[in-house]
Write a protein that holds these residues in place. Structure first.
Motif, PDB file in Angstrom:
ATOM      1  N   PRO A 157       0.756  -1.246  -0.136  1.00 27.93           N
ATOM      2  CA  PRO A 157      -0.037  -0.095   0.019  1.00 27.93           C
ATOM      3  C   PRO A 157       0.916   1.485  -0.060  1.00 27.93           C
ATOM      4  O   PRO A 157       2.051   1.198   0.294  1.00 27.93           O
ATOM      5  N   ALA A 158       0.253   2.472  -0.307  1.00 30.03           N
ATOM      6  CA  ALA A 158       0.988   3.616  -0.341  1.00 30.03           C
ATOM      7  C   ALA A 158       0.604   4.746   0.660  1.00 30.03           C
ATOM      8  O   ALA A 158       1.023   5.733   0.754  1.00 30.03           O
ATOM      9  N   SER A 159      -0.757   4.630   1.284  1.00 31.45           N
ATOM     10  CA  SER A 159      -1.335   5.646   1.828  1.00 31.45           C
ATOM     11  C   SER A 159      -2.525   5.304   2.747  1.00 31.45           C
ATOM     12  O   SER A 159      -2.848   4.166   2.827  1.00 31.45           O
ATOM     13  N   LEU A 160      -2.745   6.162   3.868  1.00 32.79           N
ATOM     14  CA  LEU A 160      -3.787   5.953   4.728  1.00 32.79           C
ATOM     15  C   LEU A 160      -4.855   7.063   4.621  1.00 32.79           C
ATOM     16  O   LEU A 160      -4.281   8.485   4.413  1.00 32.79           O
ATOM     17  N   VAL A 161      -6.052   6.695   4.209  1.00 34.23           N
ATOM     18  CA  VAL A 161      -7.135   7.632   4.045  1.00 34.23           C
ATOM     19  C   VAL A 161      -8.120   7.888   5.141  1.00 34.23           C
ATOM     20  O   VAL A 161      -8.520   6.901   5.653  1.00 34.23           O
ATOM     21  N   VAL A 162      -8.242   9.003   5.568  1.00 29.37           N
ATOM     22  CA  VAL A 162      -9.419   9.393   6.729  1.00 29.37           C
ATOM     23  C   VAL A 162     -10.678   9.533   6.008  1.00 29.37           C
ATOM     24  O   VAL A 162     -10.710  10.448   4.957  1.00 29.37           O
ATOM     25  N   HIS A 163     -11.755   8.976   6.316  1.00 30.72           N
ATOM     26  CA  HIS A 163     -13.191   8.768   5.785  1.00 30.72           C
ATOM     27  C   HIS A 163     -14.108   9.612   6.606  1.00 30.72           C
ATOM     28  O   HIS A 163     -13.846   9.891   8.068  1.00 30.72           O
ATOM     29  N   GLU A 164     -15.127   9.747   6.047  1.00 24.80           N
ATOM     30  CA  GLU A 164     -16.530  10.576   6.618  1.00 24.80           C
ATOM     31  C   GLU A 164     -16.971   9.901   8.017  1.00 24.80           C
ATOM     32  O   GLU A 164     -17.384  10.501   9.051  1.00 24.80           O
ATOM     33  N   HIS A 165     -17.034   8.647   7.871  1.00 25.46           N
ATOM     34  CA  HIS A 165     -17.839   7.917   9.198  1.00 25.46           C
ATOM     35  C   HIS A 165     -17.195   6.516   9.269  1.00 25.46           C
ATOM     36  O   HIS A 165     -16.428   6.115   8.459  1.00 25.46           O
ATOM     37  N   ARG A 166     -17.745   5.971  10.465  1.00 29.88           N
ATOM     38  CA  ARG A 166     -17.243   4.539  10.733  1.00 29.88           C
ATOM     39  C   ARG A 166     -17.332   3.599   9.622  1.00 29.88           C
ATOM     40  O   ARG A 166     -18.251   3.864   8.518  1.00 29.88           O
ATOM     41  N   THR A 167     -16.699   2.519   9.381  1.00 30.83           N
ATOM     42  CA  THR A 167     -16.604   1.594   8.478  1.00 30.83           C
ATOM     43  C   THR A 167     -17.822   0.970   8.571  1.00 30.83           C
ATOM     44  O   THR A 167     -17.958   0.113   9.492  1.00 30.83           O
ATOM     45  N   SER A 168     -18.637   0.505   7.187  1.00 33.17           N
ATOM     46  CA  SER A 168     -19.844  -0.374   7.318  1.00 33.17           C
ATOM     47  C   SER A 168     -19.389  -1.887   7.347  1.00 33.17           C
ATOM     48  O   SER A 168     -18.054  -2.169   6.751  1.00 33.17           O
ATOM     49  N   THR A 169     -20.022  -2.758   7.980  1.00 28.76           N
ATOM     50  CA  THR A 169     -19.864  -4.182   7.816  1.00 28.76           C
ATOM     51  C   THR A 169     -20.950  -4.869   7.145  1.00 28.76           C
ATOM     52  O   THR A 169     -21.059  -6.052   7.138  1.00 28.76           O
ATOM     53  N   ALA A 170     -21.771  -3.944   6.794  1.00 29.23           N
ATOM     54  CA  ALA A 170     -23.289  -4.737   6.212  1.00 29.23           C
ATOM     55  C   ALA A 170     -23.042  -5.235   4.819  1.00 29.23           C
ATOM     56  O   ALA A 170     -22.291  -4.818   4.109  1.00 29.23           O
ATOM     57  N   GLU A 171     -23.535  -6.391   4.462  1.00 28.10           N
ATOM     58  CA  GLU A 171     -23.525  -6.801   3.021  1.00 28.10           C
ATOM     59  C   GLU A 171     -23.863  -6.027   1.865  1.00 28.10           C
ATOM     60  O   GLU A 171     -24.730  -4.991   2.106  1.00 28.10           O
ATOM     61  N   GLY A 172     -22.854  -5.958   0.985  1.00 27.65           N
ATOM     62  CA  GLY A 172     -23.033  -4.814  -0.249  1.00 27.65           C
ATOM     63  C   GLY A 172     -22.523  -3.477   0.192  1.00 27.65           C
ATOM     64  O   GLY A 172     -22.628  -2.723  -0.609  1.00 27.65           O
ATOM     65  N   LYS A 173     -22.300  -3.353   1.497  1.00 29.12           N
ATOM     66  CA  LYS A 173     -21.681  -2.075   2.056  1.00 29.12           C
ATOM     67  C   LYS A 173     -20.540  -2.281   2.718  1.00 29.12           C
ATOM     68  O   LYS A 173     -19.865  -1.301   2.941  1.00 29.12           O
ATOM     69  N   GLY A 175     -17.050  -2.419   4.315  1.00 35.28           N
ATOM     70  CA  GLY A 175     -15.642  -1.534   3.818  1.00 35.28           C
ATOM     71  C   GLY A 175     -16.000   0.063   3.423  1.00 35.28           C
ATOM     72  O   GLY A 175     -14.988   0.712   3.399  1.00 35.28           O
ATOM     73  N   THR A 176     -17.275   0.363   3.342  1.00 33.65           N
ATOM     74  CA  THR A 176     -17.611   1.617   2.817  1.00 33.65           C
ATOM     75  C   THR A 176     -17.724   2.574   4.510  1.00 33.65           C
ATOM     76  O   THR A 176     -18.086   2.310   5.052  1.00 33.65           O
ATOM     77  N   ALA A 177     -17.078   3.875   3.892  1.00 39.10           N
ATOM     78  CA  ALA A 177     -17.053   4.854   5.196  1.00 39.10           C
ATOM     79  C   ALA A 177     -17.317   6.238   4.772  1.00 39.10           C
ATOM     80  O   ALA A 177     -16.744   7.174   5.243  1.00 39.10           O
ATOM     81  N   GLY A 178     -17.738   6.482   3.608  1.00 38.21           N
ATOM     82  CA  GLY A 178     -18.364   7.866   3.090  1.00 38.21           C
ATOM     83  C   GLY A 178     -17.239   8.531   2.331  1.00 38.21           C
ATOM     84  O   GLY A 178     -16.189   7.800   2.126  1.00 38.21           O
ATOM     85  N   ALA A 179     -17.135   9.741   2.340  1.00 41.60           N
ATOM     86  CA  ALA A 179     -16.175  10.759   1.649  1.00 41.60           C
ATOM     87  C   ALA A 179     -15.009  10.404   2.189  1.00 41.60           C
ATOM     88  O   ALA A 179     -14.622  10.194   3.346  1.00 41.60           O
ATOM     89  N   ARG A 180     -14.020  10.675   1.355  1.00 41.97           N
ATOM     90  CA  ARG A 180     -12.533  10.683   1.688  1.00 41.97           C
ATOM     91  C   ARG A 180     -12.015  12.213   1.861  1.00 41.97           C
ATOM     92  O   ARG A 180     -12.052  13.048   1.306  1.00 41.97           O
ATOM     93  N   LEU A 181     -12.034  12.433   3.253  1.00 44.38           N
ATOM     94  CA  LEU A 181     -11.625  13.536   3.804  1.00 44.38           C
ATOM     95  C   LEU A 181     -10.102  14.047   3.618  1.00 44.38           C
ATOM     96  O   LEU A 181      -9.906  15.144   3.845  1.00 44.38           O
ATOM     97  N   ALA A 182      -9.254  13.222   3.843  1.00 46.66           N
ATOM     98  CA  ALA A 182      -7.669  13.424   4.013  1.00 46.66           C
ATOM     99  C   ALA A 182      -7.174  12.356   3.767  1.00 46.66           C
ATOM    100  O   ALA A 182      -7.510  10.899   3.827  1.00 46.66           O
ATOM    101  N   CYS A 183      -5.901  12.384   3.263  1.00 46.97           N
ATOM    102  CA  CYS A 183      -4.923  11.275   2.901  1.00 46.97           C
ATOM    103  C   CYS A 183      -3.426  11.536   3.618  1.00 46.97           C
ATOM    104  O   CYS A 183      -3.007  12.737   3.586  1.00 46.97           O
ATOM    105  N   VAL A 184      -2.781  10.353   4.063  1.00 46.33           N
ATOM    106  CA  VAL A 184      -1.485  10.521   4.241  1.00 46.33           C
ATOM    107  C   VAL A 184      -0.713   9.411   3.663  1.00 46.33           C
ATOM    108  O   VAL A 184      -0.828   8.361   3.414  1.00 46.33           O
ATOM    109  N   ASN A 185       0.442  10.163   2.845  1.00 42.86           N
ATOM    110  CA  ASN A 185       1.483   9.135   2.205  1.00 42.86           C
ATOM    111  C   ASN A 185       2.191   8.400   3.316  1.00 42.86           C
ATOM    112  O   ASN A 185       2.687   8.990   4.245  1.00 42.86           O
TER     113      ASN A 185
END
Length: 188
Positions: A157-173, A175-185
């Motif tokens: 991998p090459a970065s860590l991304v901060v997302h809008e909300h906690r990560t979902s574990t629901a079927e079909g969702k 790994g999703t956590a909303g918008a990408r707010l920030a990123c660190v290389n």
């Protein structure tokens, strides 16, 4: 392992942008990588970029520590100066940060889902990906940790991304956590 990463992050936090790597003397020792940096609004001027200055203000700090050994990978994230008392999601991504959050590509998966973007909980889960969700305290600070039983091979991998909300574990969702707010290389 936790104490070694925490000491590096605490020591480095006094500076604005530092990257440190401790390489092992033998194959049985661990490797530690740490980066402490300040979020900037322009990705060209920092190892950390904010895409949403309301939720990740320019000037906020991020520290990422990674330790790999024969036991697996420990990743720690420490942030300061974010919105107080707020939940965020955070994941390790395959590409470096860029002008937009999408530049970081998908989540790094130890076993890759053939269908991308991955929302299948068989692949998008905290054992196959590195999830670092956190909730800030009253001062806008937080620290979090992920432990997985694998290490990176040739594909890193090459970065860590901060997302809008906690990560979902629901079927079909998953790994999703909303918008990408920030990123660190990070040099994993």
């Amino acid at each position: 392992m936790r104490n070694r990463i925490a000491v590096i992050l605490t020591t480095l936090a006094a500076t604005t942008t530092v990257t440190a790597v401790a390489t092992p003397a033998s194959a049985t020792e661990s490797k530690i990588t740490a980066v402490v940096t300040t979020f900037q609004a322009d990705h060209r001027f920092s190892n950390a970029v904010t895409y949403d200055t309301d939720l990740v203000p320019a000037g906020a700090l991020a520290g990422v520590g990674v330790e790999t050994s024969e036991k697996g990978t420990v990743t720690e994230l420490e942030v300061r100066g974010l919105v107080p008392n707020r939940e965020y999601g955070a994941h390790v991504h395959v590409k470096r940060c860029g002008a937009t959050g999408e530049a970081a590509g998908p989540h790094y998966q130890h076993v890759q889902d053939p269908k991308q973007p991955s929302t299948d909980p068989a692949y998008a889960n905290p054992e196959n990906e590195i999830w670092l969700d956190f909730t800030t305290d009253a001062q806008g600070a937080a620290s979090t940790r992920s432990e997985v039983a694998w290490t990176f091979g040739d594909r890193r991998p090459a970065s860590l991304v901060v997302h809008e909300h906690r990560t979902s574990t629901a079927e079909g969702k998953a790994g999703t956590a909303g918008a990408r707010l920030a990123c660190v290389n990070v040099s994993f």
